[in-house]
Design a protein around this motif. Sequence first.
Motif, PDB file in Angstrom:
ATOM      1  N   SER A 135      36.690  38.531  25.933  1.00  0.00           N
ATOM      2  CA  SER A 135      37.772  39.195  26.789  1.00  0.00           C
ATOM      3  C   SER A 135      39.061  39.420  26.090  1.00  0.00           C
ATOM      4  O   SER A 135      39.622  38.793  25.206  1.00  0.00           O
ATOM      5  CB  SER A 135      37.768  38.563  27.920  1.00  0.00           C
ATOM      6  OG  SER A 135      36.795  38.190  28.780  1.00  0.00           O
ATOM      7  N   TYR A 172      42.692  39.680  27.621  1.00  0.00           N
ATOM      8  CA  TYR A 172      43.665  39.576  28.830  1.00  0.00           C
ATOM      9  C   TYR A 172      44.992  39.749  28.554  1.00  0.00           C
ATOM     10  O   TYR A 172      45.453  39.413  27.446  1.00  0.00           O
ATOM     11  CB  TYR A 172      43.528  38.330  29.245  1.00  0.00           C
ATOM     12  CG  TYR A 172      42.277  37.754  29.816  1.00  0.00           C
ATOM     13  CD1 TYR A 172      41.549  38.323  31.095  1.00  0.00           C
ATOM     14  CD2 TYR A 172      41.438  36.562  29.343  1.00  0.00           C
ATOM     15  CE1 TYR A 172      40.256  37.991  31.517  1.00  0.00           C
ATOM     16  CE2 TYR A 172      40.114  36.210  29.756  1.00  0.00           C
ATOM     17  CZ  TYR A 172      39.720  36.924  30.666  1.00  0.00           C
ATOM     18  OH  TYR A 172      38.347  36.664  31.471  1.00  0.00           O
ATOM     19  N   THR A 219      45.702  42.002  33.587  1.00  0.00           N
ATOM     20  CA  THR A 219      44.855  42.849  33.306  1.00  0.00           C
ATOM     21  C   THR A 219      43.568  42.391  32.508  1.00  0.00           C
ATOM     22  O   THR A 219      43.839  41.304  31.648  1.00  0.00           O
ATOM     23  CB  THR A 219      45.435  44.116  32.535  1.00  0.00           C
ATOM     24  OG1 THR A 219      45.984  43.496  31.410  1.00  0.00           O
ATOM     25  CG2 THR A 219      46.318  44.977  33.598  1.00  0.00           C
ATOM     26  N   ASN A 220      42.449  42.824  32.775  1.00  0.00           N
ATOM     27  CA  ASN A 220      41.202  42.491  31.732  1.00  0.00           C
ATOM     28  C   ASN A 220      40.624  43.629  31.425  1.00  0.00           C
ATOM     29  O   ASN A 220      39.892  44.556  32.154  1.00  0.00           O
ATOM     30  CB  ASN A 220      40.302  41.342  32.298  1.00  0.00           C
ATOM     31  CG  ASN A 220      39.292  41.190  31.387  1.00  0.00           C
ATOM     32  OD1 ASN A 220      39.077  41.400  30.274  1.00  0.00           O
ATOM     33  ND2 ASN A 220      38.186  40.542  32.075  1.00  0.00           N
ATOM     34  N   LYS A 253      36.840  44.509  31.901  1.00  0.00           N
ATOM     35  CA  LYS A 253      36.212  44.893  33.191  1.00  0.00           C
ATOM     36  C   LYS A 253      36.092  46.086  33.553  1.00  0.00           C
ATOM     37  O   LYS A 253      35.176  46.577  34.533  1.00  0.00           O
ATOM     38  CB  LYS A 253      37.063  44.194  33.970  1.00  0.00           C
ATOM     39  CG  LYS A 253      36.677  42.388  34.257  1.00  0.00           C
ATOM     40  CD  LYS A 253      37.279  41.998  35.566  1.00  0.00           C
ATOM     41  CE  LYS A 253      36.849  40.480  35.867  1.00  0.00           C
ATOM     42  NZ  LYS A 253      37.291  39.637  36.911  1.00  0.00           N
ATOM     43  N   ASP A 254      36.700  46.970  33.249  1.00  0.00           N
ATOM     44  CA  ASP A 254      36.621  48.403  33.196  1.00  0.00           C
ATOM     45  C   ASP A 254      35.347  49.119  32.603  1.00  0.00           C
ATOM     46  O   ASP A 254      35.619  49.053  31.105  1.00  0.00           O
ATOM     47  CB  ASP A 254      37.831  49.163  33.046  1.00  0.00           C
ATOM     48  CG  ASP A 254      37.809  50.623  33.383  1.00  0.00           C
ATOM     49  OD1 ASP A 254      36.999  51.237  33.491  1.00  0.00           O
ATOM     50  OD2 ASP A 254      38.942  51.100  33.665  1.00  0.00           O
ATOM     51  N   GLN A 255      34.342  49.636  33.029  1.00  0.00           N
ATOM     52  CA  GLN A 255      33.155  50.129  32.293  1.00  0.00           C
ATOM     53  C   GLN A 255      33.679  51.110  31.414  1.00  0.00           C
ATOM     54  O   GLN A 255      33.068  51.168  30.112  1.00  0.00           O
ATOM     55  CB  GLN A 255      32.163  50.616  33.237  1.00  0.00           C
ATOM     56  CG  GLN A 255      30.909  51.142  32.571  1.00  0.00           C
ATOM     57  CD  GLN A 255      29.923  51.573  33.654  1.00  0.00           C
ATOM     58  OE1 GLN A 255      30.162  51.926  34.853  1.00  0.00           O
ATOM     59  NE2 GLN A 255      28.672  51.555  33.287  1.00  0.00           N
TER      60      GLN A 255
END
Length: 977
Positions: A634, A636, A651-652, A655-657
């Motif tokens: 990840s 971050y 925000t990560n 996580k958004d495809q």
Amino acid sequence: METLLTTLSVFLCIFMPISSSSSSTTTTTDTLLANQSLSDGQTLTSSDHTFQLGFFSPPKSKNRYLGIWFKNSNSTVVWVANRANPISDSSATLTFQSDGNLAIFNGTKTRTLVWSSNLTRRVENPVAQILWTGNLVLKNGVSEGLIVWRSFDYPVDTLLVGVNITRHKDLVSWKTPEDPSPGHYSFSIDVHGLTQLVLRNASAKRFRTGPWNGLEFPGLDYFLFNPSFAPSFRSGTQGGELVYRRIVLSPSGWLQRLTWNYQSREWDVLNSVPQEDCDKYGFCGANGVCDMGKSPVCECLPGFTPKNWQEWGRMDWRGGCVRRTELENGGRDGFLAIQKLKMPDVLDYWTGSDMSLAGCRTECLRNGSCVAYANSDISEGGKGCIMWFGDLMDIRLLEDDGVQQLYLKLASSDIGDGNAEDDDLDLPLYDWTTIATATSNFSLTNKIGEGGFGPVYKYELQGKLVEGQEIAVKRLSMDSGQGNSEFKNEAWTLWKEGKAMEIMDIVLEESCIPSESFEYPSDNLIEGMKFGRNLKTGLNRKLQSWKSSDDPSNGDLVYEIVPNGFPEPVLRNGSVKLFRAGPWTGIQFSGTPELTDNPVFRPSFVFDNEEAYFSFKSTDGSVISRLLVTSTGSLYRLIWNSRSLQWVVMTNVLKDQCNKYGLCGVHGVCNIDEAVVCKCLKGFEPKSPEDWSSINWSGGCRRRTGLNCSNGVGDDGFVRFSSVKVPDTTFTWVNMSMGLGECHVKCLMNCSCMAYANSDVRGSGSGCVLWFGDLVDIREFAAGGGQDLYVRMAASVIGEGDINQEEESTRDLELPLHNFVTVANATNNFSHDKVIGEGGFGPVYKGILQNGQEIAVKRLSKNSGQGLEEFKNEAWNLWNEDRVAELIDEMFTDQDVSSRFSVLRCIHIGLLCVQQRPDDRPTMPTVVMMLGSATANLPQPKRPGFYYERSFMDEGQSSSEKFSYGNKVSFTQLEGR
């Protein structure tokens, strides 16, 4: 293996500029018969009109040479016969000797032999011919004759299709751009048993490819092959025109691969070697490994340590590395497999083509002098054996996953558990005698403190080690119960328990100076740190994850600024890209609109000749934030919650495809707000509709209609895509001072350019980025995110209903640019006799190009205050302002009404011929009728294709202030429909 590839046939070639040859008479034949000769001023031309053979002079030289050059660029010489024996006048001829040899003679009365093909056997009925490949051949007989001599067997500084580099025939640079005699640099086949190519400066090695492994030269793979360009001299066609490629060894020692650009009429450099530090021979010294993905780029092979720590601390790696533990050669030594390497130089080695890898290992283990072994040929599953003895030189880590492995012999204590991925900086170990002597047998006078498991002593290293360096030595007490592993773990254990200060004695606490750690971030980026690269020193300030949550050694996840043409941050797992933030737009990274106007921090990015780095500052100092790369993959952005005393995820990105790298494949676009997130760019379609219907987008998209980039700018245009993360910048070119209009021209004139955009979106935009090859990892944002991207499209696609017609405004009819020398020659150096008028911003000259075409050339006066765009706009602006008569020179007086009327009518017709839309332009028969009739009514012209809006640059600033063109001039060379 010793006979493998003693001759290398290469698919490409090189260039050298020369001055215009003397007035030449081009023959219509490619052949010289036995009873014929070729005089200075005459040429032979290949059957396809690609190459010419004749006499020429280099720039700034009066010497004459027989050479072969490209007909479309007679400044590009690819072969010289008499390079070491110049001719001082124009009396030379190319003819045949009585024994049939091809020869150059100088002089009219007393003929002197200058050069010959030097065959020892007689050639009956000789014929010389310049082939379409650029090869001059001597044949025995006229029809289907036996070739007895070829110029390709005697290369100069250029490789063309079929040119051979052999053991005794090297590629040798010109001495200078004005002197084709042999220079200092050579590119040749190394004559040691295993075949490799070596670039030398005199006798010193400058670059080497690594030995041939049965499939490739590992160190030259990226030079010959890449996704944007095919590795052939004639790789096909672009809109009906042949694509010319060549390799040249320049007088300054660069091996360059070039391709011909039909629009700019110049050679574009695709790539060159040595290109980076790891290309430089022996950059990291003996037993060192060079890795451009790390900072510093040099490290020691596993089981080795720097020979001189002080020099390595100064980033001087030439001293190389030495073994940490000597080999025992008693059966306890072993081997460590290391992958992705350019194999060491073959200095002291043995090779056997019939030995298996297992047999190779046995022989190396038995031989006390053997330090490493490998398969000599990796084709067909691997075969053959090569063993190295002594130091291992010029090793580099390669990016591709090759199957060739180097098996490094190490002492059993240095092999450990056999894991070759441990990149840690090991603690150096010294023998008891050395340390006891240095500390006066651990005298109390040298004791400086007491740690957790024993006393600490100060001493100074002498002798063969790092002379004069002061270090601290910890001696374990007998009752400590500790061994070597526990001793190394002590500092880490205390750090995890929050007791780091217990490592130091009170005597040391007050004198300890904290080190500058901000230059070497680990897995966190905090305020004040630089994230990026020093482009001069190679320092890479990257983020690298821990191996696990309880192990801070280097993990697999790396987040770094990749120094492509246009740098951008990339998160990767090993060599696999996971996420790309996109290049900096002046406000944010193209793919991270959340950076804009966030309440926590202010981002900034520096990109100049010295550095490319990102940093951030807290908005008001009250909120602390950091960027973290985790071992689980990840990335971050965290902020500190002072109430809960915890870090909170802001925000990560993963996580958004749509942040997954290349999710939609080449020419695909990802939009997280749509039900099906992937779609093709407009004008493209899925390569595999079946895969797309099953939600597998990795195959990407292809064009529905092929491009047409042939003559001039062709029929291609550009479609604007707004609010996107621009594509991967691996294959890009950037100019920070160029405007969008000029960027459009640059891309349109290069058939390899697939898209362009501003490099800075602030204000009305500035700078230019060009993309070559496939467009990968594009994302579409809601309005206000990302930036505009202009993608090259076929004209028929631009006209389709599903594409906004306003984008056709980017399709300009461009005025071609030619270099100053070409135009100066065409106008007899801007002779006053060639002046045919004086316009608003400078004189107009009549000129004749080498192909016989007549042109009008306008040269801007120094005080015109005008640049290229104003020059192109002049006629149109004056027409709209009803001041077009100002274009006419004063020589046409008011009394000369007929002449003035004819000139004005020509200007009117000219503006009709360059209207933006081809359908609005008159056909050639109509133009002839207009010119022949003084009474025919002429329609009002519409805006020309080359007109530039002021929005392309700052208001109140002319293009001459923003762009520097030096002595470039432009001229009109319009073709009728």
